[in-house]
Design a protein around this motif. Structure first.
Motif, short mmCIF file in Angstrom:
data_model
loop_
_atom_site.label_atom_id
_atom_site.label_comp_id
_atom_site.label_asym_id
_atom_site.label_seq_id
_atom_site.Cartn_x
_atom_site.Cartn_y
_atom_site.Cartn_z
N LEU A 223 32.71 35.45 41.62
CA LEU A 223 34.23 35.43 42.14
C LEU A 223 35.34 35.32 40.96
O LEU A 223 36.09 36.07 40.98
CB LEU A 223 34.47 34.16 43.10
N LEU A 224 34.91 34.41 40.07
CA LEU A 224 35.98 34.11 39.07
C LEU A 224 35.82 35.43 37.95
O LEU A 224 37.14 36.04 37.73
CB LEU A 224 35.79 33.01 38.12
N SER A 227 37.70 38.16 40.27
CA SER A 227 39.14 37.77 40.02
C SER A 227 39.88 38.13 38.80
O SER A 227 41.18 38.76 38.50
CB SER A 227 39.48 36.11 40.36
N THR A 228 39.20 38.02 37.70
CA THR A 228 39.80 38.22 36.28
C THR A 228 39.90 39.69 36.13
O THR A 228 40.96 40.18 35.54
CB THR A 228 38.66 37.47 35.06
N LEU A 230 40.43 41.86 38.62
CA LEU A 230 41.55 42.37 39.53
C LEU A 230 43.03 42.03 38.65
O LEU A 230 43.68 42.70 38.99
CB LEU A 230 41.26 41.70 40.70
N TYR A 231 42.76 40.70 38.07
CA TYR A 231 44.05 40.22 37.36
C TYR A 231 44.44 41.25 36.21
O TYR A 231 45.66 41.57 36.10
CB TYR A 231 43.78 38.94 36.81
N GLU A 234 46.01 44.17 38.07
CA GLU A 234 47.22 43.71 38.64
C GLU A 234 48.63 43.59 37.42
O GLU A 234 49.48 43.97 37.72
CB GLU A 234 47.05 42.18 39.12
N SER A 252 46.54 37.09 41.81
CA SER A 252 45.36 36.82 41.09
C SER A 252 45.39 35.33 40.79
O SER A 252 44.29 34.59 40.96
CB SER A 252 44.91 37.74 39.92
N HIS A 253 46.37 34.69 40.50
CA HIS A 253 46.55 33.32 40.33
C HIS A 253 45.99 32.42 41.53
O HIS A 253 45.40 31.32 41.01
CB HIS A 253 47.88 32.81 39.88
N PHE A 255 43.49 32.90 42.96
CA PHE A 255 42.03 32.74 42.97
C PHE A 255 41.56 32.16 41.63
O PHE A 255 40.47 31.41 41.66
CB PHE A 255 41.33 34.27 43.38
N ILE A 256 42.27 32.72 40.50
CA ILE A 256 41.64 32.36 39.19
C ILE A 256 41.75 30.62 38.98
O ILE A 256 40.86 30.15 38.56
CB ILE A 256 42.27 33.08 38.34
#
Length: 339
Positions: A223-224, A227-228, A230-231, A234, A252-253, A255-256
């Motif tokens: 998941l991290l 998320s990274t 996707l960050y 973004e 994204s923050h 989640f990260i």
């Protein structure tokens, strides 16, 4: 014996260096692509991580002693309130000196100082003020065991903060733009305890309360990673638009920051001086903007501007020296102020 979280202490120290990097503009020495990834990407994870870490410790204490919630919250607020008052006054004084040197009208100075005291303290102290406000908002929900409710509410509040920051482009030329513009003109920023602090602090509390649940650790690494990625996209998306405020807030923050914290709680890293790094991350955060302001005043008077690299390392070195010296003092108040 309680578990030591040395990896969290190390990460907080690294992110403290990132905060100093933001305020000294150190990312400007890199090519534009790296400025985006480092300055606007990695560095901006620092404050969300600080929030979730604070929430994590509150959640852990609440998990062990739910009946002591009132005492836990009171100690947390008192622990932040004293340095907030002291360092805010110092930063206000330095700001007044800077504005007087620039021959800013005194009425304008008074107006700006008052607005910043109420809504957005100078010296990066908005985070401290926001933490106090956020825990006051969260407290009644935590008291009644309604963590999920305040979590949902806080996400909607954070959505407003995003519109006042990187996602301002979504509401341009709409009625919402008028609302956001009016809000920002009056309150300076949406980066405060209501719209930002509540969300990240409750995420940290949620992690702390569920720290002993195996389900918390399921799929955290993939998941991290997702998320990274996707960050990154973004960052590319918002980089095409002009942000309102400082462009520091990202979806994204959400989640990260908590996922990184969860992973670090499982780390077996042991550092001999982890407590020292933990103390430094606090002390350097309080001191760095004061040092930058003093250097700015000296640069204005002498007409000599330090290169950003020199400024970055001088602020770090001076912060470390002052903090280390304060830890040796026998006076308990000064000994504890920067830790």
């Amino acid at each position: 014996m309680s578990k030591q979280y040395d990896s969290i202490d190390l990460m907080k120290f690294i992110f403290c260096l990132c905060i100093i990097g933001i305020h000294t503009n150190i990312s400007n020495i890199f090519p534009k692509a790296l400025q985006l990834l480092i300055g606007r990407g990695f560095f901006r994870l620092a404050v969300p991580f600080f929030f979730v870490c604070s929430g994590f410790w509150i959640g852990k204490k609440y998990l062990k002693q739910p009946a002591e919630l009132d005492i836990i919250i009171q100690k947390y607020i008192f622990r932040l309130l004293i340095p907030l008052i002291i360092f805010e006054n110092i930063n206000n004084l330095l700001e007044i000196i800077k504005q007087l040197l620039r021959q800013t009208p005194k009425l304008t100075i008074c107006h700006d100082i008052l607005k910043h005291i109420l809504f957005y303290p100078y010296g990066a102290l908005w985070y401290v003020q926001a933490s106090i406000i956020a825990i006051i908002i969260i407290y009644p929900f935590l008291k009644k065991g309604r963590i999920q409710i305040i979590l949902i509410i806080s996400i909607f509040l954070y959505a407003f903060a995003l519109l006042c920051n990187n996602y301002y482009f979504l509401i341009e030329n709409s009625y919402l733009q008028i609302i956001v513009d009016s809000y920002m003109q009056l309150f300076i920023s949406a980066r405060n305890g209501i719209f930002v602090g509540t969300c990240f602090l409750i995420l940290g509390i949620y992690v702390g309360v569920h720290i002993e649940s195996p389900k918390l650790y399921q799929y955290t690494k993939p998941l991290l990673f997702i998320s990274t990625i996707l960050y990154f996209f973004e960052l590319l998306l918002v980089n095409q638009h002009v942000p309102l405020d400082d462009g520091a807030l990202f979806i994204s923050h959400l989640f990260i920051a908590p996922l990184l914290l969860i992973i670090l709680t499982k780390s077996s890293l042991h550092l001999k001086h982890a407590k020292y790094l933990r103390n430094l991350s606090t002390g350097m955060y309080f001191l760095h903007r004061i040092l930058i302001a003093v250097i700015d005043i000296l640069s204005f008077v002498t007409r000599k501007i330090l290169p950003v690299t020199a400024l970055f390392f001088i602020v770090i070195l001076m912060s470390i020296l002052i903090c280390t010296y304060s830890y040796t003092l026998k006076n308990r108040f000064f000994n504890q102020l920067l830790r």
